[in-house]
Scaffold this motif. Structure first.
Motif, PDB file in Angstrom:
ATOM      1  N   ARG A 143       0.847  -1.193   0.000  1.00 38.53           N
ATOM      2  CA  ARG A 143       0.000   0.000   0.000  1.00 38.53           C
ATOM      3  C   ARG A 143       0.883   1.243   0.000  1.00 38.53           C
ATOM      4  N   ASP A 144       0.261   2.371  -0.338  1.00 42.03           N
ATOM      5  CA  ASP A 144       0.942   3.661  -0.249  1.00 42.03           C
ATOM      6  C   ASP A 144       0.465   4.380   0.990  1.00 42.03           C
ATOM      7  N   PHE A 145       1.218   5.380   1.422  1.00 37.76           N
ATOM      8  CA  PHE A 145       0.858   6.169   2.596  1.00 37.76           C
ATOM      9  C   PHE A 145       0.694   7.629   2.199  1.00 37.76           C
ATOM     10  N   ASP A 146      -0.252   8.314   2.842  1.00 43.31           N
ATOM     11  CA  ASP A 146      -0.501   9.725   2.568  1.00 43.31           C
ATOM     12  C   ASP A 146       0.419  10.607   3.413  1.00 43.31           C
ATOM     13  N   LEU A 147       1.694  10.343   3.334  1.00 46.32           N
ATOM     14  CA  LEU A 147       2.683  11.132   4.061  1.00 46.32           C
ATOM     15  C   LEU A 147       4.026  10.935   3.385  1.00 46.32           C
TER      16      LEU A 147
END
Length: 196
Positions: A143-147
């Motif tokens: 997954r990707d992270f919003d940071l």
């Protein structure tokens, strides 16, 4: 910010900003360790932090288990809590400068702590540290992270493209026994160093 700087990680531990620390040995790694019959193999976990997996390994009969971390803080706490653990198996150093040969290296939240620009170096160093037919085993985020990170995300295809240059990929699959907070967002990999 230089995420590989030891002061950065020491500050994270000192301030309690250790969201990666789940408070116990990672279930996927525990299950994998439970399947190993030869408890005398040489094992290392980089970015070991609190070292829960090392404690579990020691309690279940592993005799040559090593931990490594860039920050001295978690290692000092680990040693204080586990005086029976061999001190010469506790390595306070930069992973990329570590020397040794291992039958097995376990991955648990170390890869995602490194800036993505270091991923090729990570793969090469892992290959260097593993014996012929040694394995790199563990969980990676899917997954990707919003940071801006850390943690830094990734996906299964990216890992396949990265690691197949250095290892034989034995397993790359959704991790079915992740902790509940990470269920559906991790992949389990078994990589064998057969390309020396």
């Amino acid at each position: 910010m230089v995420f590989l700087d030891k002061d950065y990680w020491t500050d994270r531990y000192s301030s309690g900003k250790t969201i990666w620390d789940i408070g116990f040995a990672s279930p996927p790694l525990v299950q994998y360790l439970d399947q190993i019959e030869n408890k005398d193999i040489r094992v290392m976990i980089p970015g070991a932090g609190s070292g829960y997996e090392a404690v579990y390994a020691l309690q279940t009969g592993f005799t040559d288990f090593h931990i490594l971390d860039f920050s001295k803080s978690p290692l000092e706490r680990f040693v204080a809590s586990n005086p029976e653990f061999p001190m010469n198996h506790v390595h306070h150093e930069n992973f990329f400068k570590h020397e040794g040969l291992y039958d097995l290296i376990l991955e648990q939240t170390f890869f995602c702590a490194l800036d993505p620009s270091l991923r090729i170096m990570y793969a090469k160093k892992m290959q260097e540290l593993l014996k012929q037919n040694g394995k790199l085993v563990g969980v990676w985020f899917d997954r990707d992270f919003d940071l801006d990170g850390p943690p830094f995300g990734g996906e299964a295809k990216e890992y396949k493209d990265l690691f197949e240059k250095y290892f034989e990929i034995k397993t790359i699959a959704p991790c079915y026994n992740s902790i509940s907070e990470r269920l559906g967002s991790e992949v389990f990999l078994i990589l064998e160093n057969s390309k020396i």
